[in-house]
Design an enzyme around this catalytic site. Sequence first.
Site, short mmCIF file in Angstrom:
data_model
loop_
_atom_site.label_atom_id
_atom_site.label_comp_id
_atom_site.label_asym_id
_atom_site.label_seq_id
_atom_site.Cartn_x
_atom_site.Cartn_y
_atom_site.Cartn_z
N THR A 83 42.38 1.34 -23.83
CA THR A 83 42.24 1.96 -25.14
C THR A 83 40.76 2.08 -25.45
O THR A 83 39.97 1.24 -25.01
CB THR A 83 42.93 1.12 -26.24
OG1 THR A 83 42.53 1.58 -27.53
CG2 THR A 83 42.58 -0.35 -26.13
N CYS A 197 39.98 9.01 -27.23
CA CYS A 197 41.21 8.27 -27.53
C CYS A 197 42.13 8.55 -26.36
O CYS A 197 42.34 9.71 -26.00
CB CYS A 197 41.83 8.72 -28.85
SG CYS A 197 43.48 8.03 -29.12
#
Length: 230
Positions: A83, A197
């Site tokens: 992430t 992202c």
Amino acid sequence: MKTIGLIGGMSWESSSLYYQIINRTTQEKLGGVHSAKCILYSVDFNEIALLQKEGNWEKLGELMVEAAQSLEKGGADFIVLCTNTMHKLSDEIEASVSIPLIHIGDAAAQKIKEKNFKKVGLLGTSFTMEQDFFKGRLLNRHQIETIIPDETQRAAIHRIIYDELVKGIVNNESRNIVLEIISDLIDKGAEGIILGCTEIELLINNEFTTAELFNTAEIHAKKAVEFALK
């Protein structure tokens, strides 16, 4: 082959992408039926998202440290945090274990520098776009400047990530919104666009834009394989 320690679940949609890329790349490099040695520690993203919304980064740090230490105890040779946003806590994670953390920003910077780009647009959660842990690292360590969308655009991207992409929802209307934002960043001088992202890659790729895209999940996952096979 080193054992990769994956901290995933943020969301599991992007973690599954990491797993696919890591194993596919390993097989491509080694041939036959080779696959990667890896250990996955997957968190409950609902808990993470609530703590992010509350701004409780101290508790989030504790959870990330617990995950990293569990992976080290389990035999991982290095850590990959699947992430972008939680790289805000990379210093805490690195300090808690004796094995390396492969930082997603450094992996992306290497690819950007291969193109000789000095200024790129950054898309991600509001945390990644507005705070300094990602764009500051690019500037201070790699001399890469970032441009971020305006406030309304940042809010739209954040909503698309948390209301749609982390749930596996891919919406054409949302894609068009992001494509307009990419065009705006290019007009403002961005030489390429960081998909900062790991879920955005579910929505945007070069099928939909001619902009130079830096897909952080793919770049990060392939960097993990490179490190594992050193």
